[in-house]
Design a protein around this motif. Sequence first.
Motif, short mmCIF file in Angstrom:
data_model
loop_
_atom_site.label_atom_id
_atom_site.label_comp_id
_atom_site.label_asym_id
_atom_site.label_seq_id
_atom_site.Cartn_x
_atom_site.Cartn_y
_atom_site.Cartn_z
N UNK A 65 1.30 -7.80 -6.96
CA UNK A 65 1.98 -9.05 -6.60
C UNK A 65 1.54 -9.55 -5.23
N UNK A 66 1.06 -8.63 -4.37
CA UNK A 66 0.58 -9.02 -3.05
C UNK A 66 -0.92 -9.32 -3.04
N UNK A 67 -1.56 -9.13 -4.20
CA UNK A 67 -2.98 -9.44 -4.29
C UNK A 67 -3.88 -8.37 -3.71
N UNK A 68 -3.40 -7.14 -3.58
CA UNK A 68 -4.18 -6.05 -3.01
C UNK A 68 -4.60 -5.10 -4.13
N UNK A 69 -5.65 -5.46 -4.84
CA UNK A 69 -6.09 -4.69 -6.01
C UNK A 69 -6.59 -3.31 -5.59
N UNK A 70 -7.25 -3.24 -4.46
CA UNK A 70 -7.78 -1.96 -3.99
C UNK A 70 -6.63 -0.97 -3.75
N UNK A 71 -5.59 -1.43 -3.08
CA UNK A 71 -4.43 -0.56 -2.83
C UNK A 71 -3.77 -0.16 -4.15
N UNK A 72 -3.69 -1.10 -5.10
CA UNK A 72 -3.10 -0.78 -6.39
C UNK A 72 -3.83 0.37 -7.06
N UNK A 73 -5.15 0.37 -6.98
CA UNK A 73 -5.95 1.46 -7.54
C UNK A 73 -5.69 2.78 -6.83
N UNK A 74 -5.55 2.75 -5.51
CA UNK A 74 -5.30 3.98 -4.74
C UNK A 74 -3.95 4.59 -5.14
N UNK A 75 -2.95 3.74 -5.32
CA UNK A 75 -1.62 4.25 -5.66
C UNK A 75 -1.63 4.92 -7.04
N UNK A 76 -2.36 4.34 -7.98
CA UNK A 76 -2.46 4.94 -9.31
C UNK A 76 -3.16 6.30 -9.22
N UNK A 77 -4.25 6.34 -8.47
CA UNK A 77 -4.99 7.60 -8.34
C UNK A 77 -4.11 8.68 -7.72
N UNK A 78 -3.34 8.33 -6.69
CA UNK A 78 -2.46 9.31 -6.05
C UNK A 78 -1.33 9.72 -7.00
N UNK A 79 -0.79 8.76 -7.73
CA UNK A 79 0.27 9.07 -8.71
C UNK A 79 -0.18 10.11 -9.71
N UNK A 80 -1.43 9.99 -10.15
CA UNK A 80 -1.93 10.88 -11.20
C UNK A 80 -2.20 12.30 -10.70
N UNK A 81 -2.15 12.52 -9.39
CA UNK A 81 -2.31 13.88 -8.86
C UNK A 81 -0.99 14.62 -8.83
N UNK A 82 0.11 13.91 -9.06
CA UNK A 82 1.45 14.51 -8.95
C UNK A 82 2.04 14.80 -10.32
N UNK A 83 2.93 15.77 -10.36
CA UNK A 83 3.62 16.08 -11.61
C UNK A 83 4.72 15.04 -11.87
N UNK A 84 4.92 14.76 -13.14
CA UNK A 84 5.98 13.84 -13.51
C UNK A 84 7.33 14.52 -13.36
N UNK A 85 8.37 13.72 -13.13
CA UNK A 85 9.74 14.24 -13.10
C UNK A 85 10.67 13.19 -13.69
#
Length: 935
Positions: A149-169
Motif C-alpha cells: 500500500x506504501x509502494x515499497x515492493x522491495x520491502x514487501x519481498x523482504x518481509x515475505x522472505x523473513x516470514x518464511x524463516x519462522x514457524x507458524x503459530x
Amino acid sequence: MSQFASRKGRRIEQLLDEAEGLPVGPEERALLDEAVRLADEAGEEELAYRARMLLTPSAHMAGDTDAMLASFGWCVGKHDADPVRFPVDPGVHVDLLFQYKWMASRLASNSRFPRERVAAIHDDMERRYRESGVGQTGVLQSKHDVALLLGDVEAAGRFVAERDTLERDEYSHCEACVRSSDASFAQLQGDDAEAIRLWEEILEQNLSCGEEPEAAESEILLPLLRAGRFDDALAAHARSYRFARTNPDGFPIIENHLVFCAVTGNLARGLQLLERHIPQLAHDPYHEASHFSGLAAVGVLLDAVVEAGEGGTPVRGSDHPTLEPLLGAADSPRTATQLRDAAWAAAEEIARRFDARNGNGWFARRLAARRALASVRYDVPFGGETFAPAVAAPAEPADALGWVARARMRLFAADAEGVRDAVARGLALSDAAVDPELHKTLVWLSLQNGDPAEAGVHAAARIEALRRVGAHAQAGLEERVGLALLGHGSSDDIPALSEALEAARVAGAEPGVVADLLVTIAALHLDADRPDDAMPLLDEASAILPDDDPQLLRFSLTALRLQALARVGRLEEAAELAAVATDDPRNAGWPLFTELRLRAQLLAQAEAFDEALAVAERLLAESVAIDVSLVIAQSAQLTAMILADLGRHDEAAARLEFALRHAERAEQPTVGLRFSLARLQLDAGHATAALENFETVYLDEKAAGTAPSSLAETALHLGHAARAADEAGMAYRAWSEAVELAEQGEAFALAADAGSQLGELLLQFGDSDALEVLQRALDHAGRADGYASVPVLLHGIGRARLMGGDDAGMADLDRARELATAQEATWYAANVLDTKGRFLVDLGRIDEGVGTLLGAADALAAEGDVMTAVSGEVYAARGLAAAGRAEEAVAILQSARDRVPVGTSPHTGITLELADLLDGLGRQGDAAALRDAVA
C-alpha cells in the motif's frame, strides 16, 4: 447489581450468544450493536468489552472500517487500563492480539494517515506479540501488506522472505490467506507460473477462510488467461463470482471479474455484474485503496464497452447516492462513457493523494497498468454466444407522412421530445392533408403523459386542421364526442359512441367517419376483453374504409383486427392479414410490433420455424431501433423461443440473455426469464453459466417465499447444472433440498425425480446411503399417478443392493427390465440387461454374465448405442480372461473391435488390448501385426 441491571446483563449475554451463532451480516450486526448499546447504558463494562471484541471482526468482514477501528481502539484502551478485567481473550473466537493483524493495513488504505502512524501500529503490534510470547509471522505478513500500500515492493519481498524463516503459530495468517497473498505478489512481480502454482495448492488442499478461495480465484484470472488456460479461467470466474456476489463487502473481488469480462469480450455480462454491484463500490467510505482499485476496474470494463460502440448505454445504479462522494451527484443513470470518464478521473485523484502520502509514483503506475488492459483481448465467451444487434440509424423522413410515422414510433418509445420534434418538422412542411395526423399524435402524447387538458388544446388544433382540408364531418364529430374518439374513452363511453355511429349511418356520413367510430368502439370492447363484440365492428370498418384514407385510420384498424382475429380464434385470417401488413411497403417506418409479433407467433404455431425466425428477427431489429427496453426484452424472448424450437440452443440462449438484460433495465420481473435462460444454457452445454442462473433463481424464489413445489423444481434443475459443472457437492445439496421441498408440497413425482438423481449421484461415489434414498424415491413414485420412471429407480436400487453385497438386487434389475419392456423402452431394457451382466461377471458367474452381456450388446447396437454395446463386450472379455479363458476372450474382443470404425480411439484401444491377450497365448506374430496396424 440491581435487579434491573441483572436482567439487562442477561439480555446482553443472550444477544451476544445469538450473534455468535450467525454469519456476518445485517442480522448479526444488529444484535451486536444492540448489545453494545445496552451494555454502555447499564455500565456493564465487561459485557461491553466482550460485545466490542465481537463487533471488531464483524465490522472487519463487513467492510465497516470506521466501526472496526473505533471498536478496536476502545478495547485496547480498556485492556491497557486493566488487563485483568479486560483480558486479551475474553472468550471470543478472535482475540485482541489476532485483531491487531487487520489494523495497520486498514490505516494504510486511507491516504489521510501518514506513514509514521502506520509504522507506529506495527511497532505496538510487534511489542505486544513479543511480550505475550507470540511469534512474529503475523506481524511480518501485515508489514508485507502495508508495504504494498506504501509502494515499497522491495520491502514487501523482504518481509515475505523473513516470514518464511519462522514457524507458524496460532497468530499467523491462515494458510489460505498467505498463499493467496503470495500468489498476488508473484503476479505483481511477473511470475504467473508461481501465482498459478500457489492457487492450485489452495484448491488441491481445500484451503479456505472468510474470503478464500474466492479472492484468490478472482486474482488468478489474468495469469490463467495469459497462460492460455481458458477453461480453468472460466471455471475460476464462475466459482469465485458465485460465492462473492452475496458478500456485502465483495466489490474487491467483484472488480477482478469486471476486468475479466472486459478482456474476454463478455461485455454484456460485465455490465450486468457492474449494475448489480455498483452501490458496493463505496460500501466502506474509509477504504480509499479499495475505491481506487474498484474505480480502475470499472474504467477497464467501460473502456471495452465504449470501444464496442455502446458508450451511450445507460448503466443502472450509476446514480446511486452512495457513489456521490466518489463520482459526484447524478440525477439519472450515467451512460457508459460518462461513468468511464468519471471513474478514471476519480481513480487518478485517489492515486495522486496516495502517491503524495507515499512519496513515490506507485499508484500512478498501477493505474497505467490497468489502462494498458484496453489493448488486451482473449476470445473466451462465458455461457456461449453473445448477441449484440447492429442497428442502423433510421433514414430521415422525406415528407410529412414520414414524420407522422416517426412521431408515432417515438410515441411508442415514450420519447416525448422525439415526438414533439417529429411533429414540428412535419408541420414545417405545410402538408395540409397530413397536418391533422400530426396534431392527433400530440393529443396521444398528452394523454400518455396524463394531461387531458393539454390533449384538449391539441384536439382543437386538429379540428381546425381537419376543417382546412374540408373534413367537416370528421371535425364536427370530434367536436361533439371529444377525446373519447381520440384514445381517452372507456366502456362507459360506448353507448354515446354507438349513438353517434347510428346517427352517422342515418346521415350517410363519409366512410372514414363511420369507420373511425367503428374502430373506436371496437377498441373499447377489446380493452374490456370482449373480442366477440369487437370483431363485427372491425370487419365492417375494414369493408368500408378506403385504402387511401387520409386519416391513416387503416393502420390502427389493422392492428386491432389482428388482435381480435387472434383472440376469437380466426388464426388463418390473422396470419394472412399480418403477412399483408408487414410486407406492405407503405408501412415502412411505422411501428409494426403487433403485426410482426403475431405473424411470427402464428408461423411458429404452424411449425414454419425458419419463416417465423426471419419475422421475429425483423421484429427484434425494429425493437432495438426504438430503444425501449421492455419491447426489446419481449421481442428477444420470442426470437429465443423460435431458435430453441429449431434446436439452435446456443443462439437461443444468447437472445434470451439479451432479453434478460433489457428486462432488468425496464425493471421488470426476471425470475421466469432467467430460469428459461438457464435451461437453454444447460441444453447448449454451458453448465457453469446455467448453474449461476439457476442458483440466482433459487435464491430469489426462496427469498420471495415461493411455494415448496415450485422451489423444488428449481432445485432439481440447479442440481442438474451443478452436476454438469462437476460441482458434486452443490448437486447433492440441491437435490436433497428438492426432495424435502417436494415432499412439503406433496409433489411426489418431483420428489421421485430428485431422489432418483440424488441416488444416482451417491451410487457414483459408492455411498451406502444411495439405497435408502432410492427406496424413498420409489415410495414417492408410488404416490404419483402414472409415474413413468419406475424402471430407472429399480435399476438404481438393484445396483445399490448388489454393490452392498445383496444378491436380491438381481430381482430388482429383472423387474426394471420387465417394466421398461412393457413401456416399449427398448434401449433402457437393454441397458439394464448390460448392468446385470456386469454384476454377474463380478460375482464370478462367468458363463451367465458373458451370455447376458453379449445379448445386451446386440440389443444396444440394434438401438444405435454402439459404444455401450462395445463396452459390455470388452467387460465380458476381461471377465473371461481373468478366469483363464483367454481364447474365448479373444473372439469377443474381435467382435467388439469390428463394431467401431478403424482409426478411432476405441478401435485402437481394443486392438492393443487384443494384442496383449494374443501375446499371452503365445501368438506373438498375430499380436505384432495388430500393433503395427494401429501404429
